[in-house]
Design an enzyme around this catalytic site. Structure first.
Site, PDB file in Angstrom:
ATOM      1  CG  LEU A  15       9.556   2.852   6.906  1.00 39.94           C
ATOM      2  CD1 LEU A  15       9.240   4.290   7.288  1.00 39.94           C
ATOM      3  CD2 LEU A  15       9.536   1.958   8.133  1.00 39.94           C
ATOM      4  N   GLY A  16       7.712   0.850   3.108  1.00 40.55           N
ATOM      5  CA  GLY A  16       6.603   0.532   2.219  1.00 40.55           C
ATOM      6  C   GLY A  16       6.825   1.085   0.833  1.00 40.55           C
ATOM      7  N   GLY A  19       2.504   3.823  -5.553  1.00 35.73           N
ATOM      8  CA  GLY A  19       2.522   3.935  -6.999  1.00 35.73           C
ATOM      9  C   GLY A  19       3.614   4.840  -7.528  1.00 35.73           C
ATOM     10  CE  LYS A  38       5.513   8.964  -2.202  1.00 39.50           C
ATOM     11  NZ  LYS A  38       4.116   9.463  -2.208  1.00 39.50           N
ATOM     12  CG  ASP A 129      -4.701   7.718  -3.421  1.00 41.11           C
ATOM     13  OD1 ASP A 129      -5.664   6.937  -3.555  1.00 41.11           O
ATOM     14  OD2 ASP A 129      -3.515   7.349  -3.484  1.00 41.11           O
TER      15      ASP A 129
END
Length: 877
Positions: A15-16, A19, A38, A129
């Site tokens: 998906l992506g 950092g 993740k 962030d």
């Protein structure tokens, strides 16, 4: 890793990447659901500090439970790979959607992000962030904050050393850029940057390299958005400038406060009213110095106060002018029309209501441009949306079983109920979103401008509230409250009651006030300064002072023939802010007849006259019927079914519930005079004075006598009481929680049947009496109104349009069989017991509307209905 399986997660696609980690879509083979994983990047696996931060992200995010924050399910490690298991969000990140966002959608998204941040900040968590890539927009329009990898917990030593910059270029606050201490106000600055970019399509701070951008963040104020993009509401500049103040003390001090201002701006913009915050002056293209910007802000605030004063004075002048010249002003006449609905999907007054009870079946949007209704398609029900300036009716997917629709204040969402749930759906046809669990007997809801939904729960005995974003219902007031409607200012709620009175609940102190000058149901406030309400099929109006919450003048009729169901306290009409009235037409007030229904589902008219029957119960030997009829005064009648005679036993302003004593010498019922409530033992002798059994300030509802007459059960507020009738209230044998509704003794009074709300669905239970701690669930998919057979071998109960029976054995120990249907039909669900069983258990007495019409293909409309107020009032006077 695509195609591999980690632990019990099968990787589907990437998906992506960020950092710290790469995110995959995966299938949880254990729980059969889609999730997002993740995974820590391979080059960071050996870094102890990175692992600690990775774990911190999971722990911090897992403490957050909010609709606008992505849910973290777990953190795991498999074969050296550390990963976080998160909710899979079906949508796109905000970065991809930026070019296509309009102002209104951007405000909506900004409100949601601010509310999500407010939830995190409440837990002491600062995100640090916030950027478009860390905000996901789901297909249903919900925004969710992602990636707490740089988050900081208040009071916890940070992982980053002092002077080290964390965050993303262009979105950091001045204190982040300088490596200074940060708190939740740093997130508010970042949100200001994000909002600026959403509204203008460009970032507020620009530079050809990172150092140049950092310099602008610390030293340069961006140019106002309204100088570069026409159509931006004037108040947005003030809001965004306050987010982007260089000093944290000068910014918004909470994200909740920011969300509140954005909601206010949204209301004022959608209502096309002059913004309270005023306009910001045109500024030079090159931007402003910090000092100049602050001077401008101060001048703007002074100008705002001056403008507000001018507006107030002007409004007062206009009002005085209108009052002086009211009679000479032309008033647009009403326009009569109707909407014809498709015969294949007619409007149903039932919808998916679990108890087959009548509910409001349609709603108008606040601006009068849209109408939503509950339509019947085949054997099911769902919502249909009609734009009043179009001919087509749009079926709303995912609304199966819907009933009781209502609009949000901006008209962009429709709330509705299904069995056990309250949901919302966008008028733009996204999939419905579940807001909360509800009980089976909701009686209406209203939606406030600050996104709170007030719900009449527990059969109208409790007003509760929940966020429109989802959550758990919280009790506002335990009071008789049907069809809640917010009054202007949203500090009071207007409710109807089961006694046909109109009341006002003060949301601050929970005080309940009755409007003693009017009687009816479905009261609504309209902008002319009147209350509308229905009284036996006639729509009435009366002047109303919002400040004092009192009626002014005398009530006067507006319209007759409005479809009403007095047994359900429902009138089928809706009115918009601009004077559009929609209603179902019925030439007469529906009346009901009694029918016998046998186990072959054959219905036979009992032969009694049609009337507005409210409560009923057969005598133990089945020869007499006690019932209360709603007229100018409530009337208690006894019908002799053998001799075909009837006797008026008692009349009074408020009578309710009918319960026979075992020897049939008297009837017990509830009564209220002034502020005093009583349970009365009424002799059947004509003219006999009532014998008051119990007198209290609160409503009491009689339920059951034991067969030997030694025990009597009733409910009051928080308890079900079982007492000796000879000695009165002081000898309470057992006080039980009020969850035990419809409490009824078995023939030998050694068991009791009752109803409990289990997971927001009513179920029938049996337990020993006196209670021992044991109990047995009788119904399987819902039940109410349990009645024992005379011989104690069966227990009857109702659920929706079905009546069921269960075989039971009471000795030597209790056992129960499987429920089976004995008959079904669209019979009236009146308060308390809406049926009675004959002594042999072969026939059941029920009520059915004489001119019952449950489906409609026409909704009548009257535009400019407010013009009828002065005509009707003058005619009445």
């Amino acid at each position: 890793m695509v195609g591999q399986t980690i632990s019990h997660y099968r990787i589907i696609e990437k998906l992506g990447e960020g950092g710290m980690g790469v995110v995959y879509k995966a299938h949880d083979t254990k729980l059969d659901r889609e999730v997002a994983l993740k995974c820590l990047l391979p080059n960071l696996i050996e870094s102890n500090e990175t692992k600690i931060r990775f774990i911190q992200e999971a722990k911090l995010a897992a403490t957050l439970n909010h609709p606008n924050i992505c849910t973290v399910h777990d953190i795991e490690e498999c074969e050296g790979q550390q990963f976080i298991v998160m909710e899979f969000v079906d949508g796109e990140d905000l970065r991809k959607k930026l070019p296509s966002l309009g102002i209104k959608q951007s405000i909506d998204i900004g409100i949601q992000i601010a509310e999500g941040l407010a939830a995190a900040h409440e837990k002491g968590i600062t995100h640090r962030d916030l950027k478009p890539e860390n905000v996901m927009l789901r297909k249903d329009g919900r925004a969710q904050i992602m990636d707490f990898g740089l988050a900081k917990l208040k009071g916890v030593t940070r992982l980053t050393k002092k002077g080290i910059t964390v965050g993303t270029e262009g979105y950091m606050s001045p204190e982040q850029v300088q490596g200074l201490e940060q708190d939740h106000r740093s997130d508010i600055f970042s949100l200001g940057v994000l909002l600026y970019e959403m509204f203008t399509g460009e970032p507020p701070f620009k530079g050809i390299h990172q150092a140049a951008v950092a310099y602008e963040i610390v030293n340069v104020d961006p140019k106002p958005m309204s100088t570069g993009k026409p159509g931006i509401p004037a108040g947005l500049d003030v809001i965004i400038f306050e987010c982007l103040e260089k000093e944290p003390a000068e910014r918004y001090q909470s994200a909740a406060e920011l969300a509140k201002d954005l909601r206010r701006l949204k209301r004022e913009s959608s209502g096309k009213r002059l913004s309270r915050t005023g306009a910001v002056a045109q500024l030079p293209e090159g931007g402003l110095s910090t000092r100049t910007a602050k001077l401008l802000m101060n001048r703007t605030r002074i100008w705002m106060i001056t403008l507000a004063s001018v507006i107030v004075l002007a409004a007062a002048a206009v009002i005085i002018s209108i009052k002086l010249h009211e009679s000479s002003l032309p008033i647009a006449p009403p326009i009569y029309s109707s909407i014809l609905l498709p015969s294949s999907t007619p409007l149903s007054v039932y919808g998916g209501a679990a108890l087959r009870a009548v509910r409001p079946s349609f709603a108008l949007s606040p601006d009068g441009s849209k109408l939503v209704y509950v339509g019947k398609k085949g054997d099911g029900y769902r919502l249909y949306l009609r734009q009043l300036n179009a001919h087509e009716v749009a079926e709303m997917d995912g609304t199966d079983g819907a009933y009781g629709p209502f609009f949000s204040p901006d008209g962009q969402w429709i709330g509705f109920f299904t069995v056990g749930e309250m949901k919302k759906i966008s008028v733009n046809q996204s999939q419905p979103i579940t807001i909360t669990r509800v009980g089976p007997e909701t009686r209406g809801a209203c939606w406030s401008s600050n996104n709170q939904i007030f719900v009449s729960e527990e059969g109208g005995s409790s007003l509760q509230v929940v966020s429109g974003n989802g959550g758990v219902l919280e009790v506002v007031a335990n009071s008789d409250c049907l069809w809640p409607e917010l009054l202007p200012g949203e500090k009071h709620i207007l409710v109807s009651t089961s006694m046909d009175s109109i009341r006002i609940i003060n949301l601050h102190n929970k005080e309940v006030t009755r409007l003693s000058t009017i009687s009816g149901t479905n009261a609504k406030y309209v902008s002319t300064g009147h209350l509308l309400y229905a009284d036996k099929g006639t729509l009435m109006a009366v002047g109303f002072d919002v400040r004092s919450c009192e009626t002014t003048g005398n009530p006067f009729p507006i319209l007759s023939g409005v479809r009403s169901h007095t047994g359900h306290r429902v009138a089928h009409y809706a009115v918009s802010r601009n004077g559009m009235l929609a209603y179902l037409y019925s030439p007469t007030e529906p009346k009901a007849r009694f029918f016998w229904v046998d186990r072959r589902n054959t219905a036979t008219d009992v032969g009694l006259p049609a009337d507005d029957y409210r409560y009923m119960m057969l005598s133990p030997d089945g020869t007499k019927l006690g019932t209360i009829i709603n007229r100018a005064q409530q009337e208690l009648w006894v019908y002799d079914l053998i001799r075909n005679t009837r006797s008026l036993i008692r009349s009074g302003p408020w009578l309710w519930d009918v319960v026979w004593d075992p020897q049939q010498n008297f009837i017990s019922y509830g009564s209220k005079t002034g502020d005093t409530c009583t349970i009365v033992l009424q002799s059947l002798n004509v003219g006999a004075e009532p014998n008051i059994l119990i007198r209290r300030r609160f409503h009491m509802f009689p339920y059951s006598w034991s067969r030997d007459g030694r025990l009597f059960a009733f409910t009051m507020r928080d308890s079900t009481f079982v007492i000796h009738p000879d000695t009165g209230m002081e000898n309470v044998l057992q006080s039980m929680k009020s969850e035990r509704a419809f409490f009824t003794f078995s023939p030998a009074a050694n068991y009791a049947a009752y109803v409990v709300a289990t997971e927001k669905v009513w179920q029938v239970y049996v337990e020993p009496f006196p209670p021992t701690g044991e109990r047995w669930q009788i119904s399987t998919d819902g039940g109410e109104e349990p009645i024992w057979s005379i011989n104690g071998k069966e227990l009857f109960f109702r659920w929706g349009p079905q009546w069921k029976a269960v075989d039971v054995v009471l000795k030597p120990k209790f056992t129960a069989g499987k429920p089976h249907i004995i008959f079904e039909g669209d019979f009236i669900n009146i308060p308390s017991w809406s049926y009675s069983a004959s002594p042999d258990g072969q026939r059941f007495l029920v009520l059915k509307d004489v001119n019952e019409q449950s489906e409609y293909t026409e909704i009548r409309l009257i535009s400019n209905i407010f013009s009828r107020f002065s005509d009707a009032k003058n005619t009445n006077e």
